[in-house]
Write an enzyme that holds these catalytic residues in place. Structure first.
Site, short mmCIF file in Angstrom:
data_model
loop_
_atom_site.label_atom_id
_atom_site.label_comp_id
_atom_site.label_asym_id
_atom_site.label_seq_id
_atom_site.Cartn_x
_atom_site.Cartn_y
_atom_site.Cartn_z
N HIS A 193 36.89 53.64 42.79
CA HIS A 193 37.41 54.42 43.91
C HIS A 193 38.48 55.34 43.35
CE1 HIS A 193 36.12 51.00 46.82
NE2 HIS A 193 35.16 51.89 46.66
N GLU A 243 43.05 43.69 44.01
CA GLU A 243 43.61 44.66 44.94
C GLU A 243 45.11 44.77 44.70
OE1 GLU A 243 42.01 46.51 47.01
OE2 GLU A 243 40.07 45.58 47.38
N GLU A 292 42.39 55.38 44.15
CA GLU A 292 43.15 54.14 43.94
C GLU A 292 43.69 54.13 42.51
OE1 GLU A 292 40.47 51.06 45.12
OE2 GLU A 292 40.36 51.77 47.18
N HIS A 311 41.40 47.67 41.80
CA HIS A 311 41.39 48.54 42.98
C HIS A 311 42.79 48.72 43.53
CE1 HIS A 311 36.97 48.78 44.09
NE2 HIS A 311 36.96 47.93 43.09
#
Length: 823
Positions: free
Chosen positions: A424, A592, A427, A520
């Site tokens: 992504h 994350e 990010e 991420h």
């Protein structure tokens, strides 16, 4: 002997040398005319000199636009980017239209000297076993040909603030500006054209769109004009429009991910012509997420060029009156959300940048890898390879990090660890964690050396370079979320993911992959945490949670184990962690990292800095050593702790339901998936389907599969069923023979004379019928079993009157006696 024949042969059979040269030029992409128009004699020389259609690939001026700028040619002809000086030379030459008629062959393998001097020399050959080298400039990023790109080099220094940067504390009286738009404001910056949903990527080139770069910002009327000058046409920038609605107030519209109409959350842009003592207000008007960390104290990032140059100060958190709220201008399609904040710039006439998070561009990565490739020590145990080329032709790098083994047996015994980031593109948190990991694993630390001794690290530092370059938040140039397509077979549309999966598949055939982790960023939750996959094998029950628990103990002020989740949802089956888990990697995770900061320990209520994220990369290495320690004491203690935590969680769940549960029995009866909540709070969106240009192809393939799919016949299990099937086929064949009028009349007359047969036929179970006319019995039998046959429609009016048949096999207008309802 036969001059006419010789002339004919010369015209039809190509000269061997000319044929060879044609193929040679065509192979390297130089020749751009049709083969039939290839000059084959000296009489055509004047045509080549004076007709632009015979110029070769790479020829001067706009005629080069006739050649599709495809990746196939670029693999051969554009190994590195031209220097800025050479770019200026080429641009100057392109402006001279008279150069179109020059006979010189322009090739991307040739370098040119001064602006007006055409004195070509060959480019140095590419090194065979090195991806990056100081002998050549870096490979410049390739942009879609629709994108305008400014020529300035944007670079930011790394800097860690000396004091903690605390969250903004909402006061409750923050202003909520009304969005007025262009009608009441003045547009001071706007991109000309932005590819949106419905269009799709076609081709790319270094530098993006051809031609002169337009000046999109307004022209200042004098030194007293305090209008801000906006710009975002650089790597990872994505501002589409700026509207001045008051002296120091601006409404900003972000560009959506290219070839989509959504995914606006990341922002990165530049402002110039600042005033020190004024309070500015900026409002981004088209964000798409209903929830954001800006509602709980996150601040935007500011970078001052003067601060960086004079005081060595880099990105820092700034802003007041921060408010995240719903846009009051509802267009009836999808709701938008606004982010507003006020700020005072530190200097007059400064150049400043705003960003959602610390940017990390494709060029930043290449500079870092260049330093590794040219380090005589690091290059011994870190090998750089090209995994593949992205959709736009940018290199996707693969690093293999391990110490040389003494024996083949020792090399084969090493387990593998696979790490990746930036699937992504918005990010950028993942890149900073990855940089911290690489800094440590490539160092001369004893722990790093030990890890290189026992593991083979496969590292993919930037999986989606195209998205990073153009400033996308979530998608690639296919307009799709790559982290939903790890099962894809569309290599051409999703090359980065396709090659990653195949690389890991081959790796699994060679050795065990101990751990897979994809880095991420998260925009709605603070701290750092992992998403994993529950293991159904009771032999390894709860083992997938040991590594996250160990990591939380090694980084207690950053990593939250309670925020981790291990539920595998159907909507996440295309993600990297789930696909790798299904391929056999037990410890498969998505890491994350928040865009905000920490709510834990000594860092509570403070923003994460670059150094905080880089330190997490070190903690990953430290946790790997704990996880693989031959002394399994730590592992056993963590496993026992996990069982106790799970026991408490189950008690809590059942207590909320008002039920009691006995946990002293078998744990195998408890479904962990039922205990955990979903991971829908993550920043992972659902798949948007196929790219636009492949949707029709996919539909055609689906239709073809349906056409050629063979229907499976049900196997007959008993002799009775086989006999009935045989009788039906035989009777249908015989019925086709009874087409003459006399037999039909006899058939109708017989039916009218024997009504009792139909009354008793319900109980006959298709027993053999006795009649003076055996052929008629067979036909009547067929009528009872297959009354939907087309041949019987003509006799329907001759049948005795009764109720209509209700079976869906029968024709609606065909009536039969009451006794013959059951077929």
């Amino acid at each position: 002997m036969f001059p006419a024949l010789e002339t004919h042969l010369k015209q039809t059979i190509p000269d061997p040398y000319e044929d060879f040269m044609y193929r040679h030029l065509q192979y390297y992409g130089y020749f751009k005319a049709q083969r039939g128009s290839l000059p084959n004699s000296a009489t055509h020389q004047h045509v080549r000199k004076n007709n632009p259609q015979y110029l070769l690939n790479g020829s001067l001026g706009e005629k080069d636009d006739l050649i599709p700028d495809t990746l196939q040619k670029e693999k051969l002809l554009w190994p590195t980017s031209l220097s800025s000086a050479v770019h200026r030379q080429i641009e100057a030459i392109n402006r001279d239209s008279h150069m179109l008629s020059l006979p010189h062959l322009r090739s991307r393998q040739l370098l040119y000297d001064e602006l007006d001097e055409v004195n070509p020399r060959l480019r140095e050959p590419q090194e065979l076993f090195s991806i990056l080298s100081t002998k050549r400039p870096l490979q410049a990023p390739r942009w879609p040909i629709e994108c305008e790109v400014i020529k300035e080099n944007i670079h930011h220094i790394e800097w860690a603030p000396p004091q903690p940067e605390y969250f903004y504390q909402p006061k409750g009286n923050e202003k909520v500006p009304e969005i007025v738009g262009e009608k009441k404001g003045t547009v001071v910056y706007q991109l000309d054209s932005v590819p949106t949903e419905g269009s799709y990527f076609t081709s790319s080139r270094v530098g993006g769109k051809r031609g002169i770069i337009k000046e999109l910002a307004v022209t200042l009327q004098g030194p007293e004009d305090n209008t801000l000058l906006f710009e975002s046409r650089f790597e990872s920038g994505n501002l589409q429009k700026a509207v001045r609605v008051d002296t120091y107030e601006y409404e900003l519209t972000l560009r959506t991910d290219l070839y989509t109409d959504k995914h606006t959350q990341w922002f990165y842009f530049r402002v110039q012509n600042t005033r020190k003592d004024a309070t500015y207000r900026f409002t981004i008007v088209n964000l798409l997420k209903p929830k954001s960390l800006y509602t709980i104290g996150m601040k935007p990032l500011l970078y001052s060029q003067l601060d960086a140059n004079t005081r060595n100060i880099g990105w820092r958190r700034e802003g007041n009156e921060i408010k995240y709220y719903k846009n009051n201008m509802d267009d009836g399609q999808q709701p938008f959300y606004c982010l507003t904040w006020t700020i005072q710039f530190p200097y007059d006439q400064d150049t400043c940048f705003f960003a959602h998070f610390y940017p990390y561009t494709y060029t930043d990565l290449q500079c870092y890898l260049l330093s590794v490739a040219n380090n005589p020590i690091q290059s011994q145990f870190c090998k750089l390879q090209t995994l593949c080329r992205s959709l736009a032709g940018n290199t996707v790098y693969l690093l293999t990090i391990t110490n040389p083994s003494q024996t083949p047996q020792e090399a084969a015994a090493k387990k593998a660890v696979v790490l990746s980031a930036r699937v992504h593109p918005g990010e950028s948190n993942g890149s900073w964690v990855m940089k911290g990991f690489l800094d440590f694993i490539l160092s001369n630390s004893p722990d790093a050396q030990l890890l290189r001794d026992i593991f083979v690290f496969k590292v993919l530092p930037m999986l989606n370079p195209d998205g990073v370059i153009v400033g996308n938040y979530r998608c690639s140039l296919a307009g799709r979320d790559l982290n939903r397509h790890y099962k894809t077979i569309l290599k051409e549309s999703f090359p980065c993911i396709w090659y990653t999966r195949n690389m890991i598949k081959r790796l699994l055939e060679e050795r065990e992959v101990l751990l897979y982790c994809d880095f991420h960023g998260h925009s709605r939750k603070n701290n750092i945490f992992l998403y994993g996959c529950n293991n159904n094998n009771r032999k390894y029950w709860l083992h997938e949670r040991v590594f996250p628990l160990m990591l939380s103990k090694n980084a207690p002020d950053k990593f939250s184990f309670h925020s981790c989740n291990f539920k595998v949802q159907k909507c996440k089956e295309g993600t990297g962690r789930v696909v790798m888990w299904q391929m056999g990697i037990l410890n498969s995770y998505t890491m994350e990292s928040t865009f905000g900061g920490s709510t834990l320990g000594s860092k509570r209520d403070t923003h994460f800095t670059i150094e905080d994220l880089k330190s997490l990369g070190y903690h990953v290495c430290d946790t790997l050593l704990d996880f693989c320690d031959p002394d399994q004491t730590k592992f056993t203690q963590c496993l026992a702790e996990l069982k106790e935590l799970l026991r408490q969680e189950i008690h809590k769940k059942f207590h909320e339901l008002g039920q009691d549960v006995d946990l002293e029995g078998s744990w195998s009866d408890i479904s962990l998936s039922d205990i955990e909540s979903s991971t829908n709070g993550s920043d992972s969106s659902l798949s948007d389907g196929l790219p636009v240009h492949l949707a029709n192809i996919a539909d055609e393939l689906t239709q073809k599969k349906k056409m050629f799919k063979k229907k499976k016949k049900k196997s007959l299990q008993t002799r009775k069923q086989r006999n009935e099937q045989y009788q039906k086929k035989t009777l249908m064949q015989k019925l086709k023979l009874t087409e003459d009028t006399s037999e039909r009349a006899e058939f109708t007359s017989t039916l009218q004379k024997q009504p009792t047969f139909f009354k008793n036929s319900e109980n006959s179970s298709f027993l053999p019928m006795k009649n003076e006319n055996p052929r008629l019995n067979e036909v009547v039998f067929l009528f009872l079993t297959l009354c939907h046959t087309d041949s019987l429609t003509s006799i329907s009016t001759s049948l005795p009157q009764g109720d209509k048949c209700n079976s869906h096999l029968c024709y609606p207008n065909l009536t039969v006696p009451l006794g013959a309802r059951k077929h």
